[in-house]
Design a protein around this motif. Structure first.
Motif, PDB file in Angstrom:
ATOM      1  N   PHE A  93      89.379  46.697  38.960  1.00 11.19           N
ATOM      2  CA  PHE A  93      90.495  46.703  39.676  1.00 11.19           C
ATOM      3  C   PHE A  93      89.868  47.100  40.739  1.00 11.19           C
ATOM      4  CE2 PHE A  93      94.122  48.372  41.878  1.00 11.19           C
ATOM      5  CZ  PHE A  93      94.969  47.463  42.000  1.00 11.19           C
TER       6      PHE A  93
ATOM      7  N   ALA B 111      91.568  49.197  44.070  1.00 11.90           N
ATOM      8  CA  ALA B 111      92.892  48.990  45.294  1.00 11.90           C
ATOM      9  C   ALA B 111      92.500  48.714  46.653  1.00 11.90           C
ATOM     10  CB  ALA B 111      93.364  50.458  44.501  1.00 11.90           C
ATOM     11  N   ASN B 112      91.822  49.092  46.711  1.00 12.70           N
ATOM     12  CA  ASN B 112      91.109  49.333  48.411  1.00 12.70           C
ATOM     13  C   ASN B 112      90.952  47.370  48.940  1.00 12.70           C
ATOM     14  OD1 ASN B 112      89.156  49.131  50.774  1.00 12.70           O
ATOM     15  ND2 ASN B 112      90.818  50.815  51.400  1.00 12.70           N
TER      16      ASN B 112
ATOM     17  N   GLU C 147      92.371  45.304  47.290  1.00 11.33           N
ATOM     18  CA  GLU C 147      93.565  44.958  46.956  1.00 11.33           C
ATOM     19  C   GLU C 147      94.050  44.895  48.178  1.00 11.33           C
ATOM     20  OE1 GLU C 147      94.755  42.948  44.869  1.00 11.33           O
ATOM     21  OE2 GLU C 147      92.686  42.104  44.070  1.00 11.33           O
ATOM     22  N   ALA C 148      94.079  45.795  49.125  1.00  7.65           N
ATOM     23  CA  ALA C 148      94.880  46.030  50.572  1.00  7.65           C
ATOM     24  C   ALA C 148      94.668  45.517  51.086  1.00  7.65           C
ATOM     25  CB  ALA C 148      94.493  48.239  50.767  1.00  7.65           C
TER      26      ALA C 148
ATOM     27  N   LEU D 266      98.493  43.946  49.219  1.00 11.26           N
ATOM     28  CA  LEU D 266      99.573  45.356  49.185  1.00 11.26           C
ATOM     29  C   LEU D 266      99.505  46.463  50.194  1.00 11.26           C
ATOM     30  CD1 LEU D 266      96.947  47.290  46.089  1.00 11.26           C
ATOM     31  CD2 LEU D 266      99.635  46.256  45.739  1.00 11.26           C
ATOM     32  N   PRO D 267     100.864  47.113  50.622  1.00  8.48           N
ATOM     33  CA  PRO D 267     100.606  47.747  51.836  1.00  8.48           C
ATOM     34  C   PRO D 267      99.641  49.137  51.568  1.00  8.48           C
ATOM     35  CG  PRO D 267     102.242  48.374  50.002  1.00  8.48           C
ATOM     36  CD  PRO D 267     101.333  47.414  49.045  1.00  8.48           C
ATOM     37  N   ILE D 268      98.869  49.473  53.048  1.00  3.98           N
ATOM     38  CA  ILE D 268      98.052  49.896  53.287  1.00  3.98           C
ATOM     39  C   ILE D 268      98.814  51.339  53.451  1.00  3.98           C
ATOM     40  CG2 ILE D 268      96.081  50.581  54.739  1.00  3.98           C
ATOM     41  CD1 ILE D 268      96.024  47.803  54.285  1.00  3.98           C
ATOM     42  N   THR D 269      98.324  51.821  52.734  1.00  7.65           N
ATOM     43  CA  THR D 269      98.240  53.740  52.896  1.00  7.65           C
ATOM     44  C   THR D 269      97.783  54.298  54.556  1.00  7.65           C
ATOM     45  OG1 THR D 269      96.802  54.197  51.712  1.00  7.65           O
ATOM     46  CG2 THR D 269      99.298  53.840  50.948  1.00  7.65           C
TER      47      THR D 269
ATOM     48  N   GLU E  85      95.821  56.830  54.442  1.00 14.16           N
ATOM     49  CA  GLU E  85      94.104  57.056  54.725  1.00 14.16           C
ATOM     50  C   GLU E  85      92.859  55.851  54.639  1.00 14.16           C
ATOM     51  OE1 GLU E  85      95.671  57.432  50.576  1.00 14.16           O
ATOM     52  OE2 GLU E  85      96.255  58.548  52.502  1.00 14.16           O
ATOM     53  N   GLU E  86      93.830  54.543  54.387  1.00 12.03           N
ATOM     54  CA  GLU E  86      93.065  53.415  54.409  1.00 12.03           C
ATOM     55  C   GLU E  86      93.357  52.624  55.531  1.00 12.03           C
ATOM     56  OE1 GLU E  86      94.095  51.894  50.046  1.00 12.03           O
ATOM     57  OE2 GLU E  86      95.232  51.291  51.590  1.00 12.03           O
ATOM     58  N   ARG E  87      93.709  53.169  56.976  1.00 11.53           N
ATOM     59  CA  ARG E  87      93.866  52.611  58.443  1.00 11.53           C
ATOM     60  C   ARG E  87      92.817  52.682  58.472  1.00 11.53           C
ATOM     61  NH1 ARG E  87      99.613  51.869  59.230  1.00 11.53           N
ATOM     62  NH2 ARG E  87     100.072  51.458  57.927  1.00 11.53           N
TER      63      ARG E  87
ATOM     64  N   GLU F 168      99.764  49.517  41.068  1.00  8.01           N
ATOM     65  CA  GLU F 168      98.946  49.717  42.068  1.00  8.01           C
ATOM     66  C   GLU F 168     100.190  50.246  43.541  1.00  8.01           C
ATOM     67  OE1 GLU F 168      96.779  52.209  43.427  1.00  8.01           O
ATOM     68  OE2 GLU F 168      97.020  52.042  45.013  1.00  8.01           O
ATOM     69  N   LEU F 169     100.788  48.772  43.861  1.00  9.15           N
ATOM     70  CA  LEU F 169     101.426  48.953  44.394  1.00  9.15           C
ATOM     71  C   LEU F 169     103.006  49.323  44.419  1.00  9.15           C
ATOM     72  CD1 LEU F 169     102.637  46.131  46.722  1.00  9.15           C
ATOM     73  CD2 LEU F 169     104.215  45.308  44.360  1.00  9.15           C
TER      74      LEU F 169
ATOM     75  N   ARG G  95     101.937  52.834  46.258  1.00  7.95           N
ATOM     76  CA  ARG G  95     101.689  53.556  47.297  1.00  7.95           C
ATOM     77  C   ARG G  95     102.973  53.097  48.201  1.00  7.95           C
ATOM     78  NH1 ARG G  95      96.811  50.557  49.814  1.00  7.95           N
ATOM     79  NH2 ARG G  95      95.315  50.634  48.328  1.00  7.95           N
TER      80      ARG G  95
ATOM     81  N   VAL H 108     104.745  54.826  57.267  1.00 11.34           N
ATOM     82  CA  VAL H 108     103.328  55.906  56.856  1.00 11.34           C
ATOM     83  C   VAL H 108     103.399  56.579  58.353  1.00 11.34           C
ATOM     84  CG1 VAL H 108     101.005  55.042  57.136  1.00 11.34           C
ATOM     85  CG2 VAL H 108     102.371  53.859  55.679  1.00 11.34           C
TER      86      VAL H 108
END
Lengths: 469, 74
Positions: free
Chosen positions: A4, A6-7, A9-10, A15-18, A20-22, B24-25, B28, B38
């Motif tokens: 899996f 996560a990055n 999947e985002a 998945l909402p983007i946090t 640090e992933e922008r 994971e969802l 987040r 954010v």
């Protein structure tokens, strides 16, 4: 089974983007915006305006239409997308309901297929004209163009499959190149044809009233501005600040688009051809013309990639596609666009201006409802968990998963729009001269939605609105 | 402030996603809800500038053309 990620999947899923992933700062977002807006559709829009107005009226009409619609249209998808890291379709759950957002998704998917077709045809004609010029032929034939258009969709598939980082790299290269092309074409137009001739060139099929012609130019530009809605949330969720998500649109979708549209209008008015892949060779000659067409072919793939990426993100949110791989979702969408391309490419391309009109019919009510809902009724606060809750326990379930108030007002607003302006035939009715279709339908829609929601829905406790009682 | 456990308890089995993705969802969502988003909202100066852009970029050209051409129907 693959581990899996996560990055992944985002970036390729719901998945909402946090924070640090922008990946997009203001410059990146502006490059994407410029890359999107300055693609050849800007030239086509310019050609559509040239049917009704002269050069300067086209420029002012474009500016007037783009400023209003780009800013207002982005209020909901861009600002909520940047704030909560969700795409526009997930955000649409808040005003359409957990199931109602699928209505938006299906309608927008049809628009995106049409845009993909237009861009693919432009790619194909660019390549065909380059090939014909190099081989010394007059034209390459219809089959060659269809094969090239499908090739464009195949390349788009690979770009979208690789995701936003590849799209960003493409745009960072293509956006400056396209700026050079537009400036170069502007200079060539000035030198070869002259400002005097450009300014004096008469529109090709105007109505008798110059005022109505100007408003039609504004209305078509409203359509051009509103048509960016599907991309806004998908790009904004990757932006590092709200300002990057919001103001970058002014650089690309307003300023760059206005310049490119002006060049398209000037070329169409003076050369008499609506097709940029034809007038570029006539205008710039074989050497520069081929170079411009190659840039434009690449730019079309980039634009195709950006709009297809955001569309497929939305489709991944559908229950039936949630478990499917990113590649499969992108492949199916590009496949459908390719099949549609085989049957309706020429018709859609040749009736491009109708797309702009129909865009207003759909996006004006949605923009009005979404903006009022997010800014006035919810005061920029959304519940992220309720956007992802698909069951009746979600605040956004409304009635059976649909916000029927929004849906009924949406349909009524579309019908009302038709009483002001016929987007299919571009025929204005009496009220058009006083309000335009978009302003005439958009403002009443916003007012009626606010009053009805306040009076009935907010008080009833449905929809998770903050009641003041 | 939302905790992961609270979000997971509320959403478990309701998102239509695989268990791994769902966990994971929820992580987040808890992170995003803990700060109500954010990134910050636009500031008042951004809104003021937006309205100035709309007034100057949209309504001024329309008014100028209305005066120049006169409001006439087809």
């Amino acid at each position: 089974m693959a581990a899996f990620n996560a990055n992944r999947e985002a970036q390729f899923g719901l998945l909402p983007i946090t924070k640090e992933e922008r990946v997009y700062n203001f410059r990146d977002a502006s490059s994407i915006s410029v890359g999107l807006s300055i693609a050849t559709w800007a030239f086509l829009i310019g050609a559509s305006l040239a049917l009704f107005v002269d050069f300067w009226t086209a420029v002012w009409g474009t500016l007037a239409g783009n400023v209003l619609t780009v800013l207002v249209m982005t209020w909901m998808p861009s600002l909520s997308g940047a704030k909560y890291g969700v795409d526009g379709y997930t955000g649409a759950t808040s005003f359409m309901g957990t199931k109602g957002k699928n209505i938006i998704l299906v309608c927008v998917a049809i628009f995106i297929v049409c845009w993909d077709i237009v861009l693919s045809v432009l790619f194909a004609r660019s390549v065909a004209n380059v090939a014909a010029a190099l081989l010394g032929k007059e034209a390459m034939g219809h089959t060659f163009e269809i094969v090239m258009a499908i090739l464009c969709m195949v390349i788009t598939f690979f770009v979208v499959w690789k995701g936003p980082i590849v799209i960003k790299k493409f745009n960072n290269i293509v956006a400056p190149l396209m700026c050079i092309v537009v400036i170069m074409l502007g200079i060539i137009l000035t030198v070869k044809i002259g400002w005097g001739n450009i300014a004096e060139a008469q529109p090709l099929m105007p109505y008798e009233s110059e005022w109505v012609n100007f408003l039609i130019a504004v209305e078509l530009s409203f359509g051009a501005g509103l048509s960016w809605w599907p991309e806004m949330g998908g790009i904004a969720r990757l932006c590092k600040t709200s300002r990057a998500a919001y103001w970058s649109n002014m650089i690309g979708l307003v300023l760059a688009a206005t310049v490119a549209t002006g060049v398209g209008a000037a070329a169409c008015l003076t050369i008499g051809s609506e097709d940029p892949t034809v007038w570029m060779l006539k205008l710039a000659g074989v050497g520069l013309g081929i170079m411009a067409l190659i840039f434009i072919a690449v730019a079309n793939v980039t634009s195709c990639g950006t709009i297809t990426y955001t569309m497929c993100l939305g489709l991944k949110g559908l229950k039936a596609l949630q478990g499917k791989s990113w590649g499969l979702v992108v492949g199916v969408f590009c496949g459908i666009a390719s099949v549609a391309l085989l049957f309706g490419a020429d018709w859609i391309y040749d009736h491009f201006y109708i797309m702009l009109g129909v865009t207003c019919l759909f996006y004006v009510p949605m923009t009005a409802i979404a903006s009022v809902d997010y800014l006035l009724l919810r005061k920029q606060h959304l519940s992220v968990r309720d956007m992802f809750d698909k069951t009746s326990t979600s605040k956004y379930y409304f009635w059976g998963g649909f916000n029927w108030v929004a849906i009924i007002i949406f349909v009524a607003a579309m019908l009302f729009y038709l009483t002001i302006f016929d987007p299919a035939m571009l025929v204005p009715h009496k009220m058009f001269a006083y309000a335009t279709g978009s302003i005439g339908a958009g403002i009443p829609t916003a007012i009626v939605y606010y009053i009805v929601m306040k009076a009935f829905v907010v008080k009833s406790g449905k929809g998770g609105y903050i009641s003041e009682k | 402030m939302a905790s992961y456990e609270e979000v997971y308890e509320q959403l478990q089995g309701k998102t239509g996603t695989d268990p791994d993705v769902e966990k994971e969802l929820c992580r987040r969502i808890a992170e995003i809800e803990s700060t109500d988003g954010v990134v910050e909202n636009l500031k008042k100066s951004d809104w003021a500038l937006s309205w100035i852009c709309i007034a100057v970029g949209t309504f001024l050209p329309i008014v100028i053309y209305a005066i120049k051409l006169g409001i006439t129907n087809i």
